[in-house]
Design a protein around this motif. Structure first.
Motif, mmCIF file in Angstrom:
data_model
loop_
_atom_site.group_PDB
_atom_site.id
_atom_site.type_symbol
_atom_site.label_atom_id
_atom_site.label_comp_id
_atom_site.label_asym_id
_atom_site.label_seq_id
_atom_site.Cartn_x
_atom_site.Cartn_y
_atom_site.Cartn_z
ATOM 1 N N LYS A 217 62.636 -12.811 -52.934
ATOM 2 C CA LYS A 217 61.203 -13.126 -52.897
ATOM 3 C C LYS A 217 60.411 -11.879 -52.533
ATOM 4 O O LYS A 217 59.401 -11.566 -53.142
ATOM 5 C CB LYS A 217 60.940 -14.232 -51.900
ATOM 6 N N LYS A 218 60.869 -11.158 -51.526
ATOM 7 C CA LYS A 218 60.163 -9.968 -51.081
ATOM 8 C C LYS A 218 60.151 -8.914 -52.167
ATOM 9 O O LYS A 218 59.138 -8.291 -52.443
ATOM 10 C CB LYS A 218 60.834 -9.429 -49.823
ATOM 11 N N ILE A 219 61.277 -8.703 -52.789
ATOM 12 C CA ILE A 219 61.400 -7.687 -53.816
ATOM 13 C C ILE A 219 60.506 -7.993 -55.001
ATOM 14 O O ILE A 219 59.828 -7.132 -55.537
ATOM 15 C CB ILE A 219 62.868 -7.573 -54.277
ATOM 16 N N PHE A 220 60.476 -9.245 -55.404
ATOM 17 C CA PHE A 220 59.843 -9.581 -56.671
ATOM 18 C C PHE A 220 58.451 -10.177 -56.501
ATOM 19 O O PHE A 220 57.875 -10.675 -57.439
ATOM 20 C CB PHE A 220 60.735 -10.562 -57.443
ATOM 21 N N SER A 221 57.908 -10.106 -55.274
ATOM 22 C CA SER A 221 56.604 -10.723 -55.061
ATOM 23 C C SER A 221 55.546 -10.094 -55.937
ATOM 24 O O SER A 221 54.643 -10.769 -56.429
ATOM 25 C CB SER A 221 56.210 -10.620 -53.588
ATOM 26 N N PHE A 222 55.640 -8.802 -56.197
ATOM 27 C CA PHE A 222 54.649 -8.149 -57.053
ATOM 28 C C PHE A 222 54.740 -8.668 -58.478
ATOM 29 O O PHE A 222 53.721 -8.986 -59.103
ATOM 30 C CB PHE A 222 54.865 -6.635 -57.043
ATOM 31 N N ALA A 223 55.960 -8.784 -58.995
ATOM 32 C CA ALA A 223 56.119 -9.314 -60.349
ATOM 33 C C ALA A 223 55.621 -10.743 -60.440
ATOM 34 O O ALA A 223 55.045 -11.162 -61.440
ATOM 35 C CB ALA A 223 57.584 -9.239 -60.768
ATOM 36 N N ALA A 224 55.840 -11.502 -59.364
ATOM 37 C CA ALA A 224 55.379 -12.885 -59.364
ATOM 38 C C ALA A 224 53.861 -12.953 -59.403
ATOM 39 O O ALA A 224 53.272 -13.784 -60.094
ATOM 40 C CB ALA A 224 55.905 -13.598 -58.116
ATOM 41 N N ILE A 225 53.217 -12.070 -58.653
ATOM 42 C CA ILE A 225 51.758 -12.031 -58.672
ATOM 43 C C ILE A 225 51.277 -11.693 -60.081
ATOM 44 O O ILE A 225 50.324 -12.280 -60.596
ATOM 45 C CB ILE A 225 51.249 -10.985 -57.657
ATOM 46 N N THR B 76 41.767 -16.984 -55.621
ATOM 47 C CA THR B 76 40.582 -17.561 -56.236
ATOM 48 C C THR B 76 40.397 -16.957 -57.617
ATOM 49 O O THR B 76 40.926 -15.884 -57.918
ATOM 50 C CB THR B 76 39.326 -17.297 -55.389
ATOM 51 N N PHE B 77 39.642 -17.662 -58.463
ATOM 52 C CA PHE B 77 39.400 -17.149 -59.805
ATOM 53 C C PHE B 77 37.934 -17.301 -60.190
ATOM 54 O O PHE B 77 37.205 -18.114 -59.622
ATOM 55 C CB PHE B 77 40.303 -17.846 -60.833
ATOM 56 N N ALA B 78 37.506 -16.478 -61.144
ATOM 57 C CA ALA B 78 36.150 -16.553 -61.682
ATOM 58 C C ALA B 78 36.229 -16.340 -63.184
ATOM 59 O O ALA B 78 36.829 -15.375 -63.651
ATOM 60 C CB ALA B 78 35.252 -15.495 -61.043
ATOM 61 N N LEU B 79 35.660 -17.253 -63.926
ATOM 62 C CA LEU B 79 35.638 -17.138 -65.384
ATOM 63 C C LEU B 79 34.442 -16.302 -65.826
ATOM 64 O O LEU B 79 33.333 -16.459 -65.319
ATOM 65 C CB LEU B 79 35.571 -18.520 -66.024
ATOM 66 N N VAL C 231 39.143 -13.651 -63.947
ATOM 67 C CA VAL C 231 39.383 -12.620 -62.942
ATOM 68 C C VAL C 231 39.967 -13.298 -61.717
ATOM 69 O O VAL C 231 39.353 -14.204 -61.150
ATOM 70 C CB VAL C 231 38.074 -11.901 -62.567
ATOM 71 N N LEU C 232 41.140 -12.867 -61.310
ATOM 72 C CA LEU C 232 41.810 -13.476 -60.158
ATOM 73 C C LEU C 232 41.855 -12.502 -59.001
ATOM 74 O O LEU C 232 42.179 -11.338 -59.176
ATOM 75 C CB LEU C 232 43.224 -13.900 -60.536
ATOM 76 N N THR C 233 41.514 -13.003 -57.836
ATOM 77 C CA THR C 233 41.568 -12.206 -56.621
ATOM 78 C C THR C 233 42.599 -12.830 -55.688
ATOM 79 O O THR C 233 42.515 -14.008 -55.352
ATOM 80 C CB THR C 233 40.201 -12.163 -55.925
ATOM 81 N N MET C 234 43.579 -12.001 -55.288
ATOM 82 C CA MET C 234 44.657 -12.477 -54.438
ATOM 83 C C MET C 234 44.852 -11.495 -53.293
ATOM 84 O O MET C 234 44.425 -10.343 -53.368
ATOM 85 C CB MET C 234 45.942 -12.609 -55.258
ATOM 86 N N ASP D 115 54.834 -4.600 -51.325
ATOM 87 C CA ASP D 115 54.513 -3.181 -51.320
ATOM 88 C C ASP D 115 53.025 -2.945 -51.535
ATOM 89 O O ASP D 115 52.562 -1.809 -51.493
ATOM 90 C CB ASP D 115 55.294 -2.449 -52.428
ATOM 91 N N LEU D 116 52.270 -4.021 -51.771
ATOM 92 C CA LEU D 116 50.838 -3.905 -51.987
ATOM 93 C C LEU D 116 50.081 -4.313 -50.736
ATOM 94 O O LEU D 116 50.615 -4.953 -49.835
ATOM 95 C CB LEU D 116 50.413 -4.750 -53.177
ATOM 96 N N GLU D 117 48.810 -3.945 -50.685
ATOM 97 C CA GLU D 117 48.014 -4.191 -49.496
ATOM 98 C C GLU D 117 46.620 -4.657 -49.899
ATOM 99 O O GLU D 117 46.058 -4.198 -50.896
ATOM 100 C CB GLU D 117 47.912 -2.909 -48.672
ATOM 101 N N GLY D 118 46.064 -5.575 -49.122
ATOM 102 C CA GLY D 118 44.690 -6.010 -49.346
ATOM 103 C C GLY D 118 44.529 -6.845 -50.593
ATOM 104 O O GLY D 118 45.441 -7.550 -51.018
ATOM 105 N N GLU D 119 43.351 -6.770 -51.189
ATOM 106 C CA GLU D 119 43.042 -7.574 -52.361
ATOM 107 C C GLU D 119 43.690 -7.017 -53.622
ATOM 108 O O GLU D 119 43.741 -5.799 -53.821
ATOM 109 C CB GLU D 119 41.532 -7.672 -52.564
ATOM 110 N N ILE D 120 44.161 -7.918 -54.442
ATOM 111 C CA ILE D 120 44.717 -7.576 -55.755
ATOM 112 C C ILE D 120 43.859 -8.278 -56.790
ATOM 113 O O ILE D 120 43.624 -9.488 -56.706
ATOM 114 C CB ILE D 120 46.179 -8.037 -55.873
#
Length: 290
Positions: free
Chosen positions: A2-10, A256-259, A267-270, A277-282
């Motif tokens: 889960k930790k390794i692939f969390s970026f791919a999942a996002i 959250t999302f905005a069309l 546009v998705l904000t996560m 390995d990422l930080e803050g908003e994506i």
């Protein structure tokens, strides 16, 4: 995993803007009239490529998820459940399949409530069919009418104050999970490459009732999970479940999302999860594809 692939999942969830100039025109709900759930009784489960099929969810955008288990005639105890993923087309009343059910076919009988399914073993069995209704809500229709492909990802590398910007116009395509991971590692990330090698997102399918997300890859088996949008708050959650390289892969996220663009861009904000390995908003965007 889960930790390794969390970026791919996002990367793997999300949705939608119009195709680039020159792309094939997108067709909304190409199989809307043929969408529905098929169920087979214990005595009438078809065999497809060595597995018995219990039921199939056919979605209006042309994707399916089937449920069943590996078929072993001499097995006396319950076999592990499996999911089978791919796409279907319909000519007349005949359903044809690609992906995991390739080689099987189904015919809807007069009246539509009963189907005849021919497995890859040549045997025919009967099943019951219950149709799905195309969503009437404009947002639900925008999400579920076709398939989706990532068009951009913006994020910051954890603890490095390094900006990451992947897009499908130039540089590294955000659907190229392997090369995205390589770039993150070059900038100070720690993603084990043996877990992401060969993963390139082909398309993403979002479906309602049942709430299913399907992620197709070009060279790897597709994965599926559950997603739940909340239209009133423009928010969503999802959980992906898969077996990748023999290891269980569970990934959860919310955002959250905005069309935008007449409901053609989502546009998705996560927020990056702990251990990522990422930080803050994506911020993720994707475009609509067939």
């Amino acid at each position: 995993m889960k930790k390794i692939f969390s970026f791919a999942a996002i990367c793997a969830l999300l949705v939608a803007c119009n195709g680039n100039k020159g792309d094939e025109p997108v067709v909304e709900f190409p199989q809307g009239n043929n969408a529905g759930k098929v169920s087979f009784s214990l005595e009438s489960q078809p065999v497809v490529n060595g597995s018995k099929i219990v039921g199939i969810d056919h979605f209006g955008n042309g994707s399916y998820v089937a449920y069943g288990y590996e078929f072993t005639p001499l097995q006396t105890k319950g076999a592990a459940q499996k999911t089978f993923i791919g796409r279907f087309t319909v000519t007349g009343d005949v359903y044809s399949y690609t992906g995991d059910l390739k080689g099987g076919s189904m015919v809807k009988q007069p009246g539509g409530a009963v189907v005849s399914f021919t497995g890859t073993d040549g045997n025919k069995v009967s099943g019951s069919f219950s149709g799905y209704t195309i969503p009437s809500n404009a947002v639900e229709k925008a999400l579920c009418g076709a398939h989706w492909k990532l068009s951009s990802i913006k994020a910051t590398l954890k603890g490095k104050n390094v900006s990451l910007n992947f897009n499908d116009k130039s540089g590294i395509n955000p659907n190229d999970v392997e090369n995205v991971a390589k770039e993150i590692n070059l900038k100070g990330g720690h993603i084990p490459m043996d877990k992401v090698t060969g993963y390139y997102i082909k398309a993403i399918s979002l479906n309602l009732d049942p709430n299913k997300v399907i992620v197709e890859f070009t060279q790897k088996p597709a994965i599926e999970g559950i997603w739940t949008p909340v239209l009133a708050t423009k928010s969503f959650t999802y959980q992906l479940n898969a077996n990748l390289d023999g290891k269980l892969f569970d990934a959860e996220a919310s955002g959250t999302f905005a069309l935008e663009d007449n409901d053609n861009t989502l546009v998705l904000t996560m927020t990056a999860k702990s251990g990522s390995d990422l930080e803050g908003e994506i911020t993720i965007k994707a475009k609509k594809v067939n």
